[in-house]
Design a protein around this motif. Structure first.
Motif, PDB file in Angstrom:
ATOM      1  N   ASP A 163      39.182  40.184  97.137  1.00  0.00           N
ATOM      2  CA  ASP A 163      40.098  39.939  96.021  1.00  0.00           C
ATOM      3  C   ASP A 163      41.013  38.752  96.348  1.00  0.00           C
ATOM      4  OD1 ASP A 163      38.947  42.270  95.155  1.00  0.00           O
ATOM      5  OD2 ASP A 163      40.808  43.434  95.091  1.00  0.00           O
ATOM      6  N   ALA A 164      41.408  38.022  95.299  1.00  0.00           N
ATOM      7  CA  ALA A 164      42.411  36.960  95.402  1.00  0.00           C
ATOM      8  C   ALA A 164      42.082  35.939  96.492  1.00  0.00           C
ATOM      9  CB  ALA A 164      43.793  37.572  95.642  1.00  0.00           C
ATOM     10  N   THR A 165      40.847  35.457  96.483  1.00  0.00           N
ATOM     11  CA  THR A 165      40.393  34.497  97.499  1.00  0.00           C
ATOM     12  C   THR A 165      40.513  33.049  97.041  1.00  0.00           C
ATOM     13  OG1 THR A 165      38.832  36.085  98.443  1.00  0.00           O
ATOM     14  CG2 THR A 165      38.374  33.767  98.856  1.00  0.00           C
ATOM     15  N   PHE A 166      40.337  32.788  95.741  1.00  0.00           N
ATOM     16  CA  PHE A 166      40.152  31.414  95.275  1.00  0.00           C
ATOM     17  C   PHE A 166      41.270  30.931  94.349  1.00  0.00           C
ATOM     18  CE2 PHE A 166      35.932  33.245  96.082  1.00  0.00           C
ATOM     19  CZ  PHE A 166      35.507  32.376  97.084  1.00  0.00           C
ATOM     20  N   ASP A 167      41.551  29.628  94.455  1.00  0.00           N
ATOM     21  CA  ASP A 167      42.517  28.979  93.565  1.00  0.00           C
ATOM     22  C   ASP A 167      41.882  28.573  92.241  1.00  0.00           C
ATOM     23  OD1 ASP A 167      44.730  28.861  95.493  1.00  0.00           O
ATOM     24  OD2 ASP A 167      43.516  27.367  96.543  1.00  0.00           O
ATOM     25  N   LEU A 168      40.577  28.353  92.269  1.00  0.00           N
ATOM     26  CA  LEU A 168      39.859  27.906  91.077  1.00  0.00           C
ATOM     27  C   LEU A 168      38.494  28.571  91.033  1.00  0.00           C
ATOM     28  CD1 LEU A 168      39.211  26.007  88.664  1.00  0.00           C
ATOM     29  CD2 LEU A 168      38.571  24.252  90.350  1.00  0.00           C
ATOM     30  N   ALA A 169      38.176  29.152  89.883  1.00  0.00           N
ATOM     31  CA  ALA A 169      36.845  29.718  89.647  1.00  0.00           C
ATOM     32  C   ALA A 169      36.210  28.967  88.482  1.00  0.00           C
ATOM     33  CB  ALA A 169      36.934  31.205  89.338  1.00  0.00           C
ATOM     34  N   ILE A 170      35.052  28.379  88.743  1.00  0.00           N
ATOM     35  CA  ILE A 170      34.294  27.659  87.724  1.00  0.00           C
ATOM     36  C   ILE A 170      33.136  28.554  87.297  1.00  0.00           C
ATOM     37  CG2 ILE A 170      32.867  25.619  87.268  1.00  0.00           C
ATOM     38  CD1 ILE A 170      34.447  24.259  89.600  1.00  0.00           C
ATOM     39  N   CYS A 171      32.936  28.673  85.999  1.00  0.00           N
ATOM     40  CA  CYS A 171      31.843  29.506  85.491  1.00  0.00           C
ATOM     41  C   CYS A 171      31.268  28.789  84.256  1.00  0.00           C
ATOM     42  CB  CYS A 171      32.366  30.892  85.146  1.00  0.00           C
ATOM     43  SG  CYS A 171      31.069  32.105  84.812  1.00  0.00           S
ATOM     44  N   SER A 172      30.394  27.845  84.499  1.00  0.00           N
ATOM     45  CA  SER A 172      29.892  26.979  83.431  1.00  0.00           C
ATOM     46  C   SER A 172      28.469  27.371  83.035  1.00  0.00           C
ATOM     47  CB  SER A 172      29.931  25.514  83.894  1.00  0.00           C
ATOM     48  OG  SER A 172      29.539  24.648  82.849  1.00  0.00           O
ATOM     49  N   ALA A 173      28.305  27.706  81.752  1.00  0.00           N
ATOM     50  CA  ALA A 173      26.991  28.051  81.185  1.00  0.00           C
ATOM     51  C   ALA A 173      26.357  29.244  81.904  1.00  0.00           C
ATOM     52  CB  ALA A 173      26.057  26.850  81.208  1.00  0.00           C
ATOM     53  N   VAL A 174      27.163  30.275  82.126  1.00  0.00           N
ATOM     54  CA  VAL A 174      26.708  31.488  82.809  1.00  0.00           C
ATOM     55  C   VAL A 174      26.941  32.740  81.957  1.00  0.00           C
ATOM     56  CG1 VAL A 174      27.116  33.000  84.799  1.00  0.00           C
ATOM     57  CG2 VAL A 174      27.035  30.528  85.111  1.00  0.00           C
ATOM     58  N   LEU A 175      28.141  32.891  81.428  1.00  0.00           N
ATOM     59  CA  LEU A 175      28.524  34.129  80.750  1.00  0.00           C
ATOM     60  C   LEU A 175      27.665  34.427  79.524  1.00  0.00           C
ATOM     61  CD1 LEU A 175      32.403  33.788  81.059  1.00  0.00           C
ATOM     62  CD2 LEU A 175      30.950  35.410  82.286  1.00  0.00           C
ATOM     63  N   HIS A 176      27.094  33.405  78.902  1.00  0.00           N
ATOM     64  CA  HIS A 176      26.288  33.660  77.700  1.00  0.00           C
ATOM     65  C   HIS A 176      24.898  34.215  78.022  1.00  0.00           C
ATOM     66  CE1 HIS A 176      25.753  29.066  78.072  1.00  0.00           C
ATOM     67  NE2 HIS A 176      24.642  29.602  78.544  1.00  0.00           N
ATOM     68  N   PHE A 177      24.611  34.419  79.307  1.00  0.00           N
ATOM     69  CA  PHE A 177      23.373  35.095  79.682  1.00  0.00           C
ATOM     70  C   PHE A 177      23.575  36.602  79.843  1.00  0.00           C
ATOM     71  CE2 PHE A 177      22.470  30.730  81.203  1.00  0.00           C
ATOM     72  CZ  PHE A 177      21.357  30.490  80.401  1.00  0.00           C
ATOM     73  N   ALA A 178      24.763  37.087  79.519  1.00  0.00           N
ATOM     74  CA  ALA A 178      25.017  38.527  79.575  1.00  0.00           C
ATOM     75  C   ALA A 178      24.050  39.265  78.661  1.00  0.00           C
ATOM     76  CB  ALA A 178      26.455  38.827  79.158  1.00  0.00           C
TER      77      ALA A 178
END
Length: 202
Positions: free
Chosen positions: A92-107
């Motif tokens: 938990d709480a490891t990163f300052d920035l999380a990038i999630c590009s063109a991923v969530l729409h594959f749910a």
């Protein structure tokens, strides 16, 4: 020659926009969720960030590890691991920035979408930034065909999990985040729409 392509690679233009604004200058640890071959990571690798990535595709992880080696910096191959977005092997709480590009729409459905989103939020530090690009029905509501479980057939022939503005704003509140940019949606000739969702963890 030090061209933009050499410096930034094939970076998402909306992520590039945030770099130009200096939004992530004070971030030191970056995770790319669904990193692929590392198209959004070259700048971070070359500029002293601690860079990590996950992807379920072993070939993608091999490619991003090779990219890290080519940059000749201190990014370790072990920073890139084969994993699903909803099951990241980080504390938990490891990163300052999380990038999630063109991923969530594959749910596959909203429960899967929520699991991926909560996983990303879990590894983000308080005050950290979440940058997401995902397909939406914003602007093409009458052109998409519902298939069930919030999955739709788009005019371009693809099937995606689609969000809308109300849904994104509801999740922003439920996560305990705030927008650091207004929602921005790109309509590609009424064939598909991609929305940029930029949150800061309060």
């Amino acid at each position: 020659m030090n061209t933009l392509q050499q410096r930034f690679g094939n970076i998402d233009i909306y992520l590039f926009d945030q770099l130009l604004k200096g939004r992530f200058d004070d971030c030191r640890t970056v995770i790319d969720i669904g990193c692929g071959g590392g198209r959004n990571l070259l700048y971070f690798m070359r500029n002293g960030y601690q860079v990590f990535g996950i992807d379920p595709n072993p070939e993608a992880i091999a490619a991003v590890r090779a990219l890290a080696a080519e940059t000749q910096n201190t990014t370790a191959a072990e920073n890139f691991v084969i994993a699903a977005a909803e099951a990241m092997p980080f504390a938990d709480a490891t990163f300052d920035l999380a990038i999630c590009s063109a991923v969530l729409h594959f749910a596959g459905n909203e429960a899967h979408f929520k699991a991926m989103l909560q996983s990303a939020w879990r590894v983000l530090k308080p005050g950290g930034y979440f940058f997401a690009r995902l397909a939406s029905d914003i602007g093409i509501e009458d052109a998409v065909l519902p298939l069930g479980n919030r999955r739709f057939l788009l005019p371009d022939g693809s099937e995606r999990f689609l969000v809308n503005e109300a849904m994104l704003m509801d999740y922003t509140t439920r996560l305990g985040g705030q927008l650091f940019e207004p929602l921005k949606t790109t309509n590609v000739q009424n064939l598909r729409c991609m929305t940029t969702w930029c949150l800061q963890k309060i």
